[in-house]
Design an enzyme around this catalytic site. Sequence first.
Site, mmCIF file in Angstrom:
data_model
loop_
_atom_site.group_PDB
_atom_site.id
_atom_site.type_symbol
_atom_site.label_atom_id
_atom_site.label_comp_id
_atom_site.label_asym_id
_atom_site.label_seq_id
_atom_site.Cartn_x
_atom_site.Cartn_y
_atom_site.Cartn_z
ATOM 1 N N ASP A 277 78.463 102.874 79.598
ATOM 2 C CA ASP A 277 77.496 102.031 80.314
ATOM 3 C C ASP A 277 76.522 102.941 81.069
ATOM 4 O O ASP A 277 76.924 103.683 81.955
ATOM 5 C CB ASP A 277 78.286 101.145 81.287
ATOM 6 C CG ASP A 277 77.397 100.185 82.049
ATOM 7 O OD1 ASP A 277 76.147 100.315 81.973
ATOM 8 O OD2 ASP A 277 77.941 99.306 82.724
ATOM 9 N N CYS B 53 77.527 93.651 74.761
ATOM 10 C CA CYS B 53 77.821 94.521 75.901
ATOM 11 C C CYS B 53 77.982 93.628 77.130
ATOM 12 O O CYS B 53 78.250 92.428 76.983
ATOM 13 C CB CYS B 53 76.728 95.583 76.088
ATOM 14 S SG CYS B 53 75.076 94.934 76.435
ATOM 15 N N SER C 185 73.593 96.652 73.994
ATOM 16 C CA SER C 185 73.585 95.778 72.800
ATOM 17 C C SER C 185 72.181 95.509 72.251
ATOM 18 O O SER C 185 72.018 95.484 71.026
ATOM 19 C CB SER C 185 74.377 94.485 73.029
ATOM 20 O OG SER C 185 73.833 93.708 74.043
ATOM 21 N N CYS D 155 70.892 96.668 78.043
ATOM 22 C CA CYS D 155 70.863 98.105 77.724
ATOM 23 C C CYS D 155 71.456 98.393 76.336
ATOM 24 O O CYS D 155 70.718 98.618 75.380
ATOM 25 C CB CYS D 155 71.611 98.926 78.780
ATOM 26 S SG CYS D 155 70.872 98.836 80.429
HETATM 27 P P1 4NP Z 1 74.533 96.691 79.394
HETATM 28 O O1 4NP Z 1 74.303 97.440 80.790
HETATM 29 O O2 4NP Z 1 75.889 96.006 79.501
HETATM 30 O O3 4NP Z 1 74.554 97.817 78.428
HETATM 31 O O4 4NP Z 1 73.394 95.739 79.223
HETATM 32 C C1 4NP Z 1 74.461 96.838 82.038
HETATM 33 C C2 4NP Z 1 73.520 95.950 82.488
HETATM 34 C C3 4NP Z 1 73.645 95.374 83.744
HETATM 35 C C4 4NP Z 1 74.743 95.697 84.514
HETATM 36 C C5 4NP Z 1 75.692 96.576 84.057
HETATM 37 C C6 4NP Z 1 75.548 97.133 82.799
HETATM 38 N N1 4NP Z 1 74.877 95.127 85.810
HETATM 39 O O5 4NP Z 1 75.843 95.463 86.487
HETATM 40 O O6 4NP Z 1 74.023 94.314 86.201
#
Ligand code: 4NP
Length: 163
Positions: A126, A9, A16, A14
């Site tokens: 997301d 991800c 992955s 979150c």
């Molecule tokens: P993930 O979620 O890609 O599912 O781990 C996110 C984690 C952090 C961020 C965005 C999505 N961020 O913008 O920091």
Amino acid sequence: MATHVLFVCLGNICRSPSAENIMNYLIQQRQWSGQIICDSAGTASYHIGSPPDRRMAAAAKTYGLTLTGRARQFQTADFERFDWILAMDRQNFRDIQALDPDGRYAHKLRMMCDYCRTYPDQEVPDPYYGGPEGFTYVIDLLMDACAGFLEQVVEPSLVVTGD
Ligand code: 4NP
């Protein structure tokens, strides 16, 4: 030989890590431990070394799942190390694809939702900037997609044919 699966991800805090832990849970349930080795990574470097997001861990806990692991960034060596690379959304897919300009590893790269059985989604949304329901939705969706992957990809390879 074991099948190596990498979930990818953006942040690796979150979606992955949830996919990795859910897959390990399903593998254990089927008594296939050792046959499939799972890991997860993020395309971005923002959260390297961080544990899974607290909100994601809380959602997983309601299903009796404990999220383990620390965030790391996807690296080109992962193309060799893994048999399957499963992207959570289209941007993740494109970002991984960009690291393989010749398409040498294109046969390993898939969208996680290609394996959904009951959910109509094409991407794992997301949940980062949304409310708690988004995190619960991710768990439900990943349960479906991970079970579908085991059924469609792993299970057929475990069938021993003999005359
Ligand atoms: P993930 O979620 O890609 O599912 O781990 C996110 C984690 C952090 C961020 C965005 C999505 N961020 O913008 O920091």
